[in-house]
Scaffold this motif. Structure first.
Motif, PDB file in Angstrom:
ATOM      1  N   TRP A 126      25.517  -4.438   3.282  1.00 38.41           N
ATOM      2  CA  TRP A 126      24.388  -5.354   3.520  1.00 38.41           C
ATOM      3  C   TRP A 126      23.085  -4.753   2.998  1.00 38.41           C
ATOM      4  O   TRP A 126      22.046  -5.401   3.058  1.00 38.41           O
ATOM      5  N   ARG A 140      19.330  -7.109   6.204  1.00 41.98           N
ATOM      6  CA  ARG A 140      20.692  -7.403   6.663  1.00 41.98           C
ATOM      7  C   ARG A 140      20.856  -8.795   7.268  1.00 41.98           C
ATOM      8  O   ARG A 140      21.750  -9.558   6.876  1.00 41.98           O
ATOM      9  N   MET A 187      23.189 -11.716   5.717  1.00 39.93           N
ATOM     10  CA  MET A 187      24.415 -12.184   6.372  1.00 39.93           C
ATOM     11  C   MET A 187      24.421 -13.699   6.503  1.00 39.93           C
ATOM     12  O   MET A 187      25.427 -14.355   6.231  1.00 39.93           O
TER      13      MET A 187
END
Ligand code: HEM
Ligand code: HEM
Ligand SMILES: [Fe+2]
Lengths: 485, 200
Positions: B129, B135, B139
């Motif tokens: 990530w 991150r 995601m």
């Protein structure tokens, strides 16, 4: 008793329960074909990921593959029990009409579920999806409405079996059988609730999966095997019943706490490493006992038997169970190794050999016994005109599954080394393993052996509908002792 | 019958079978009471859902001999601190999405499921990530459009588009973050967790 020529398939030769069993077997075999077809699709996606992308995704193929398996095996078991219940109880089935209704309701429900799997596939992240489309939990994906339907139909089945024995007479085999069915059905309820907590979810999920295949199903086939050995070999009742009790003691003695081999890494306490490792390591013992029993009985009776294909599949069952569950299970059951093999192609290698070896085989054996009777207790021994068919299908199916198992094992070794041990199971580590030469070799070979398997299956189906159609000899009568006992 | 030795008698084995089965079952029930308490959300091994308000590490525990999750300081998911109820609701929505989209028939969760795609147990901590700052949004973006954000690492394998809405994707991230805090006795071993503030 009736005037139809030997060799002609006729339902009129069969009791009500046996006619119903034939219907269950027919649906089971259709689903077996569906299972293998979707298995081939899923396997193809490992080597050709573009296939089906965004319209028949791996998840859909795999779900149909494993659900078709669970359902056809349950059909096979229900059919087997309906097949033997009247003879074993010495009386007619108490509720044949209801049992027939349950069969059609169940079959309709299964059809609907599969259509929804294929054409709706997924839903929004709401509880309604779990009720009507797909529960999204491996092996027990059936939506909740279907779960309830399944439970209702299984209750009808259970009532019929227990009440029939009650009206007729009980035996050692039927006692074990009925108690085992109670446990089998009861366990299904452990899989019928929703929780956000994934640890809790998997804790109870394994009650269904493990306590089915490594306890209650194992004992159920023990009962069928006991009955089958009396049928094919004329083995003595007291011998098979005593063996059955020994097997129950060993199987439940190891398998119930053996459940702990699934509680190593899901958040559960660490004492499961010891308990699960220890008891699951004992699980092969009853499987050895079963092999000894089957082979010894066959030897004692000098392999003289009334149904060659059925005996061949019963022997395949004894060995398949021992190798697939016992040996392949043992290989990855200690936590020290399971840390690295957990959730890799190792697991898949074991899953294939175990389910096929332990359960597909014995159901096929019972179907051969059923067909023999439906064709008027026809000769199904040596020298059949079309004998090559059962021999070839037997060989191709067994070689195909063993071939897939070996291919998956090699991929599994590679994946355990590279992804789990070297790379720590990260996203990139996962793909590092997927890209290795040996891993991909395994994936290609699995597909090749898969094709061998399905060719064997097609010949099997051909054989099941045609075997002994032109056979005029009657089957010899075996040991008198069993005929009367 | 009676001329048989005891160990070969049907009756004896019937009793053995009954007692062994009953005994094992009782032990399993007792252990289940204990285990269920230990894995109820909010216990030591399976943290409360509000753990998504905090930073989660996966560190070597010298005493136990393997990596274990460590709960760090406050680091709210998507920048909002949630109450226990709000957090539970969000994680549950994520779990429902995971079930509704059948993730487990491609992925493994806690190592159980299918083997066509990476294990998701520690996905929240995956180094791929990039870094902590991007991150969460990475995601969400990935889950909503895995096709355009595909990696595949030289294979052609991609995750399909599963019609995941933004709200569902955020809930799934909450679920994944919570799952990464479960103490799994060292599985997966040697996982190279993403760099985070407070690392040592
Ligand atoms: C006929 C009996 C058996 C069948 C049909 C069977 C089938 C399976 C299947 C399908 C799985 C994978 C479950 C999943 O999808 O996650 C599995 C897992 C497993 N089985 Fe069996 N099994 C049998 C007996 C045994 C026995 C006797 C042992 C041990 C001696 C064993 C050890 C294991 C272990 C350790 C796992 C977990 C693998 C992992 O960590 O990924 N099994 N079994
Ligand atoms: C006809 C050829 C077959 C092919 C090509 C095939 C292919 C596959 C594939 C690709 C998967 C998914 C594994 C994964 O997640 O990576 C799978 C799973 C599985 N298949 Fe098959 N299969 C075949 C036949 C069978 C048969 C005959 C059985 C048993 C009777 C069986 C039992 C299973 C089981 C139990 C699983 C789940 C394994 C696990 O979760 O570890 N398959 N199969
Ligand atoms: Fe198991």
């Amino acid at each position: 008793m009736n005037s139809i020529a030997i060799g002609t398939f006729s339902m009129t030769r069969l009791s009500g329960g046996q006619q119903l069993a034939i219907k269950y077997f027919a649906v089971a075999m259709v689903l077996f074909v569906a299972q293998c077809l979707f298995g081939l699709f899923a396997g193809l996606q490992y080597v050709m990921p573009e296939f089906g992308y965004n319209w028949l995704d791996f998840s859909v193929n795999r779900m149909v593959h494993i659900n078709a398996m669970v359902v056809w095996m349950l059909y096979g078991f229900i059919g087997s029990v309906y097949w033997l219940v009247e003879e074993e109880a010495g009386t007619e089935l108490v509720g044949l009409k209801l049992a027939n209704l349950a069969f059609w309701v169940l079959t309709l429900a299964v059809t609907l579920v599969v259509l929804v799997y294929l054409f709706v596939q997924t839903g929004a992240g709401e509880i309604e999806t779990i009720w009507f489309i797909n529960e999204g939990r491996e092996y027990i994906e059936a939506p909740r409405w279907a779960d309830i339907g399944i439970v209702a139909c299984v209750l009808v089945f259970f009532y019929n079996i227990a009440a029939t024995f009650n009206k007729g007479s009980w035996s050692g085999i039927s006692g074990v059988l009925v108690l085992d069915l109670v446990a089998l059905a009861g366990l299904y309820l452990a899989g019928m609730f929703y929780t956000a907590n994934i640890s809790m979810d998997q804790y109870w999920w394994w009650w269904v999966i493990h306590l089915w295949v490594e306890a209650t199903w194992e004992v159920l086939v023990g009962c069928i095997m006991a009955w089958g050995l009396m049928k094919t070999l004329g083995a003595r009742r007291v011998v098979v019943t005593t063996w059955l009790y020994i097997e129950v003691a060993l199987m439940f003695g190891s398998g119930i706490l053996g459940l702990g081999h699934h509680y190593f890494w899901i958040g559960t306490p660490e004492y499961w490493l010891t308990i699960g490792g220890f008891f699951s390591a004992l699980e092969p013992i009853p499987l050895v006992a079963m092999v000894v029993h089957a082979v010894y009985d066959s030897g004692v009776h000098k392999f003289r038997n009334a149904n060659h294909p059925a005996l061949a599949w019963l022997i395949a069952h004894a060995f398949g169970n021992f190798f697939g569950a016992g040996v392949w299970g043992f290989m990855h059951t200690l936590p020290q190794i399971n840390l690295y093999t957990h959730g890799t192609q190792w697991t898949s290698s074991h899953g294939h050999l175990a389910f096929f070896g332990a359960y597909a085989t014995i159901i096929i054996a019972v179907i051969y016994l059923a067909i023999q009777k439906a064709r008027g207790d026809v000769h199904m021994g040596a020298g059949l005109a079309t004998g090559w068919r059962w021999k070839w299908s037997f060989t191709l199916l067994n070689v195909g599954v063993v071939g897939m198992t070996m291919a998956l094992l090699i991929s599994g070794y590679e994946q355990s080394f590279v992804e789990r041990a070297l790379e720590g199971s990260s996203w990139s580590g996962y793909f590092a393993a997927q890209s290795t030469h040996w891993y991909m070799q395994g994936m290609y070979w699995r597909e090749v052996w898969g094709v061998v398997t399905i060719v064997g299956l097609i010949i099997l189906l051909w054989d099941l509908v045609t075997i002994c159609a032109d056979e005029k000899r009657a089957s010899p009568v075996l040991n008198k002792a069993t005929a009367t006992a | 019958m009676s001329d048989l030795p005891r160990w070969a008698q049907e009756d004896v084995w019937r009793k053995v079978a009954i007692w062994v089965t009953a005994g094992m079952f009782v032990v399993l029930i007792i252990l289940t009471f204990d285990s269920v308490a230990v894995i109820t959300a909010g216990s030591e091994r399976v943290p409360a859902y509000s753990v998504i308000n905090q930073r989660i590490y996966y560190r070597m525990d010298r005493e136990r001999g393997f990596q274990a999750p460590v709960i760090g300081e406050e680091a709210p998911l998507f920048g909002t601190v949630l109450t226990e109820e709000e957090a539970a609701k969000m994680v549950s929505h994520g779990k429902l999405t995971v079930q509704a989209k059948n993730c487990i028939n491609c992925h493994t969760l806690l190592g159980n499921g299918a083997y066509y795609a990476p294990d998701l147990t520690k996905s929240w901590l995956d180094p791929a990530w990039g870094n902590e700052a991007v991150r969460e949004s990475m995601m969400v973006k990935f889950l909503m459009d895995p096709e355009s954000n595909a990696r595949g690492y030289g294979t052609n394998r991609k995750m399909p588009n599963l019609d995941i809405t933004e709200e569902e994707a955020r809930a799934v991230v909450a679920f994944l973050k919570w799952m990464s805090s479960i103490d799994t006795t060292g599985f997966p071993a040697g996982f190279p967790a993403i760099a985070q503030e407070g690392d040592r």
